[in-house]
Design a protein around this motif. Sequence first.
Motif, PDB file in Angstrom:
ATOM      1  N   MET A   1       0.855  -1.196   0.000  1.00 50.23           N
ATOM      2  CA  MET A   1       0.000   0.000   0.000  1.00 50.23           C
ATOM      3  C   MET A   1       0.884   1.236   0.000  1.00 50.23           C
ATOM      4  SD  MET A   1      -2.831   1.271   2.772  1.00 50.23           S
ATOM      5  CE  MET A   1      -1.558   1.546   4.013  1.00 50.23           C
ATOM      6  N   TYR A   2       0.986   1.914  -1.096  1.00 51.74           N
ATOM      7  CA  TYR A   2       1.848   3.089  -1.212  1.00 51.74           C
ATOM      8  C   TYR A   2       1.040   4.356  -0.968  1.00 51.74           C
ATOM      9  CZ  TYR A   2       4.715   6.753  -3.265  1.00 51.74           C
ATOM     10  OH  TYR A   2       5.419   7.906  -3.464  1.00 51.74           O
ATOM     11  N   MET A   3       1.569   5.261  -0.176  1.00 49.67           N
ATOM     12  CA  MET A   3       0.941   6.564   0.028  1.00 49.67           C
ATOM     13  C   MET A   3       1.989   7.633  -0.227  1.00 49.67           C
ATOM     14  SD  MET A   3       0.587   6.809   4.175  1.00 49.67           S
ATOM     15  CE  MET A   3      -0.328   5.276   4.348  1.00 49.67           C
ATOM     16  N   ASN A   4       1.552   8.752  -0.772  1.00 52.25           N
ATOM     17  CA  ASN A   4       2.490   9.806  -1.117  1.00 52.25           C
ATOM     18  C   ASN A   4       2.705  10.747   0.069  1.00 52.25           C
ATOM     19  OD1 ASN A   4       4.242  11.203  -2.815  1.00 52.25           O
ATOM     20  ND2 ASN A   4       2.640  12.626  -3.457  1.00 52.25           N
ATOM     21  N   LYS A   5       3.137  10.174   1.196  1.00 47.97           N
ATOM     22  CA  LYS A   5       3.418  10.970   2.384  1.00 47.97           C
ATOM     23  C   LYS A   5       4.866  10.761   2.794  1.00 47.97           C
ATOM     24  CE  LYS A   5      -1.103  11.530   4.538  1.00 47.97           C
ATOM     25  NZ  LYS A   5      -1.872  11.418   5.813  1.00 47.97           N
ATOM     26  N   TYR A   6       5.473  11.847   3.249  1.00 48.35           N
ATOM     27  CA  TYR A   6       6.873  11.822   3.651  1.00 48.35           C
ATOM     28  C   TYR A   6       7.001  12.076   5.151  1.00 48.35           C
ATOM     29  CZ  TYR A   6       8.395  11.761  -1.196  1.00 48.35           C
ATOM     30  OH  TYR A   6       8.632  11.384  -2.496  1.00 48.35           O
ATOM     31  N   VAL A   7       7.789  11.221   5.792  1.00 51.95           N
ATOM     32  CA  VAL A   7       7.996  11.298   7.232  1.00 51.95           C
ATOM     33  C   VAL A   7       9.481  11.484   7.529  1.00 51.95           C
ATOM     34  CG1 VAL A   7       7.674  10.123   9.442  1.00 51.95           C
ATOM     35  CG2 VAL A   7       6.083   9.679   7.553  1.00 51.95           C
ATOM     36  N   THR A  23       8.149  -0.147  10.353  1.00 47.87           N
ATOM     37  CA  THR A  23       6.686  -0.176  10.459  1.00 47.87           C
ATOM     38  C   THR A  23       6.032   0.801   9.494  1.00 47.87           C
ATOM     39  OG1 THR A  23       6.755  -0.890  12.767  1.00 47.87           O
ATOM     40  CG2 THR A  23       4.748   0.209  12.035  1.00 47.87           C
ATOM     41  N   LEU A  24       6.578   2.015   9.401  1.00 48.95           N
ATOM     42  CA  LEU A  24       5.977   3.025   8.530  1.00 48.95           C
ATOM     43  C   LEU A  24       6.235   2.726   7.056  1.00 48.95           C
ATOM     44  CD1 LEU A  24       6.535   6.362  10.491  1.00 48.95           C
ATOM     45  CD2 LEU A  24       4.632   4.732  10.600  1.00 48.95           C
ATOM     46  N   ALA A  25       7.424   2.217   6.743  1.00 50.53           N
ATOM     47  CA  ALA A  25       7.704   1.843   5.350  1.00 50.53           C
ATOM     48  C   ALA A  25       6.747   0.748   4.897  1.00 50.53           C
ATOM     49  CB  ALA A  25       9.150   1.380   5.212  1.00 50.53           C
ATOM     50  N   LYS A  26       6.486  -0.189   5.779  1.00 47.15           N
ATOM     51  CA  LYS A  26       5.564  -1.287   5.468  1.00 47.15           C
ATOM     52  C   LYS A  26       4.158  -0.769   5.198  1.00 47.15           C
ATOM     53  CE  LYS A  26       4.374  -5.902   7.192  1.00 47.15           C
ATOM     54  NZ  LYS A  26       4.547  -6.862   8.329  1.00 47.15           N
ATOM     55  N   LYS A  27       3.816   0.348   5.821  1.00 46.49           N
ATOM     56  CA  LYS A  27       2.494   0.945   5.623  1.00 46.49           C
ATOM     57  C   LYS A  27       2.453   1.890   4.428  1.00 46.49           C
ATOM     58  CE  LYS A  27       0.735   0.488  10.306  1.00 46.49           C
ATOM     59  NZ  LYS A  27      -0.456  -0.288   9.880  1.00 46.49           N
ATOM     60  N   GLY A  28       3.598   2.069   3.747  1.00 50.22           N
ATOM     61  CA  GLY A  28       3.601   2.838   2.515  1.00 50.22           C
ATOM     62  C   GLY A  28       4.122   4.253   2.595  1.00 50.22           C
ATOM     63  N   TYR A  29       4.704   4.630   3.727  1.00 48.33           N
ATOM     64  CA  TYR A  29       5.258   5.973   3.848  1.00 48.33           C
ATOM     65  C   TYR A  29       6.635   6.070   3.188  1.00 48.33           C
ATOM     66  CZ  TYR A  29       1.795   7.121   7.487  1.00 48.33           C
ATOM     67  OH  TYR A  29       0.633   7.370   8.192  1.00 48.33           O
ATOM     68  N   PHE A  52       9.651  -2.444   0.183  1.00 49.14           N
ATOM     69  CA  PHE A  52       8.324  -1.849   0.273  1.00 49.14           C
ATOM     70  C   PHE A  52       8.049  -0.821  -0.820  1.00 49.14           C
ATOM     71  CE2 PHE A  52       9.361  -2.956   4.807  1.00 49.14           C
ATOM     72  CZ  PHE A  52       8.516  -4.059   4.860  1.00 49.14           C
ATOM     73  N   GLY A  53       9.066  -0.467  -1.595  1.00 48.73           N
ATOM     74  CA  GLY A  53       8.860   0.325  -2.803  1.00 48.73           C
ATOM     75  C   GLY A  53       8.717   1.820  -2.635  1.00 48.73           C
ATOM     76  N   GLY A  54       9.061   2.356  -1.452  1.00 48.87           N
ATOM     77  CA  GLY A  54       8.984   3.803  -1.253  1.00 48.87           C
ATOM     78  C   GLY A  54      10.322   4.475  -1.441  1.00 48.87           C
ATOM     79  N   GLU A  55      10.366   5.756  -1.105  1.00 57.32           N
ATOM     80  CA  GLU A  55      11.629   6.505  -1.110  1.00 57.32           C
ATOM     81  C   GLU A  55      12.166   6.552   0.309  1.00 57.32           C
ATOM     82  OE1 GLU A  55      12.506  10.059  -3.696  1.00 57.32           O
ATOM     83  OE2 GLU A  55      10.321  10.171  -3.632  1.00 57.32           O
ATOM     84  N   TYR A  56      13.429   6.205   0.486  1.00 57.56           N
ATOM     85  CA  TYR A  56      14.049   6.185   1.810  1.00 57.56           C
ATOM     86  C   TYR A  56      15.376   6.932   1.722  1.00 57.56           C
ATOM     87  CZ  TYR A  56      10.629   2.486   1.621  1.00 57.56           C
ATOM     88  OH  TYR A  56       9.477   1.784   1.387  1.00 57.56           O
ATOM     89  N   LEU A  57      15.374   8.141   2.245  1.00 53.67           N
ATOM     90  CA  LEU A  57      16.473   9.066   2.009  1.00 53.67           C
ATOM     91  C   LEU A  57      17.282   9.299   3.277  1.00 53.67           C
ATOM     92  CD1 LEU A  57      14.267  11.636   0.062  1.00 53.67           C
ATOM     93  CD2 LEU A  57      15.708   9.840  -0.918  1.00 53.67           C
ATOM     94  N   PRO A  58      18.537   8.834   3.332  1.00 49.27           N
ATOM     95  CA  PRO A  58      19.394   9.095   4.493  1.00 49.27           C
ATOM     96  C   PRO A  58      19.694  10.594   4.632  1.00 49.27           C
ATOM     97  CG  PRO A  58      20.252   7.270   3.200  1.00 49.27           C
ATOM     98  CD  PRO A  58      19.192   7.933   2.370  1.00 49.27           C
ATOM     99  N   VAL A  59      19.665  11.073   5.856  1.00 49.89           N
ATOM    100  CA  VAL A  59      19.924  12.483   6.148  1.00 49.89           C
ATOM    101  C   VAL A  59      20.889  12.539   7.335  1.00 49.89           C
ATOM    102  CG1 VAL A  59      18.931  14.654   6.920  1.00 49.89           C
ATOM    103  CG2 VAL A  59      17.648  13.213   5.338  1.00 49.89           C
ATOM    104  N   LEU A  79       7.049  17.177   3.045  1.00 52.08           N
ATOM    105  CA  LEU A  79       7.015  16.654   4.414  1.00 52.08           C
ATOM    106  C   LEU A  79       5.589  16.644   4.943  1.00 52.08           C
ATOM    107  CD1 LEU A  79       8.809  15.685   6.801  1.00 52.08           C
ATOM    108  CD2 LEU A  79       8.780  18.050   7.620  1.00 52.08           C
ATOM    109  N   ASP A  80       5.217  15.539   5.604  1.00 53.23           N
ATOM    110  CA  ASP A  80       3.878  15.398   6.174  1.00 53.23           C
ATOM    111  C   ASP A  80       3.886  15.095   7.668  1.00 53.23           C
ATOM    112  OD1 ASP A  80       1.979  15.282   3.623  1.00 53.23           O
ATOM    113  OD2 ASP A  80       3.784  14.114   3.169  1.00 53.23           O
TER     114      ASP A  80
END
Length: 242
Positions: A1-7, A23-29, A52-59, A79-80
């Motif tokens: 389940m992909y959602m276009n929200k960034y955390v 947990t959040l990546a699994k939910k599509g964040y 999980f197919g999202g964007e995961y950006l190291p900062v 950012l959400d």
Amino acid sequence: MYMNKYVLITGASGGIGQAVAYTLAKKGYNLYLHYNQNEQSVKELKEKLNQFGGEYLPVHADLTTFDGYKSICSQIFSLDEIIHCGGTSQYGLFVDLEQAEAESLLNLHVLSPLMLTKELLPKLLSKRSGNIIVISSIWGQTGAACEVAYSTVKGAQIAFVKALSKEVALNGIRVNGIAPGAIKTPMMQGFTTEDIENIESDIPMGRLGRPAEIAGAVAFLLSDEATYITGQILGINGGWYT
């Protein structure tokens, strides 16, 4: 389940931070994964999350310094939600506390989260929605001997949650905190087996908490099931403090 929200997750390389990220990546964040020293941990985390197919950006940023938060701000675009997980403990008698230790704790747990939130808040205000969650501590609620400075900064985080939640509620932004008890993370490595057993004997549920249990609470507070919850501190401590 992909959602276009960034955390944004600060302290994503830590035990609780990694569990929250998973947990959040699994939910599509999509996630911004903040770290300071443990770059390898974040790289390994990112590899686990890619499924999980999202964007995961190291900062990267050192939040123990006076203005370390600024380097995070320059790397955040959409950012959400903001999850403040970064932190470290400090043990010892209060009379032995060094000023440098106190300043580092204040920067990491209080000044950096405040200023980082202040700089990023307009991104949430423009959408009139969003969540800010602060991972505090049981010691911010009740205090602990030999952890006076740590208890102090964690108590400040709780006051921050309660105050900011009132200021931004009409803007559709919710602010909540979680106060974990003793959680099985690398932060507990300084304790002996006997120490851990003594702690567990004091906890009504008879065990340490799991990082996934904190992550589950974070996911709930972000969800549509929690839309009328703001300004609250959720204690997750196995009945240790009620």
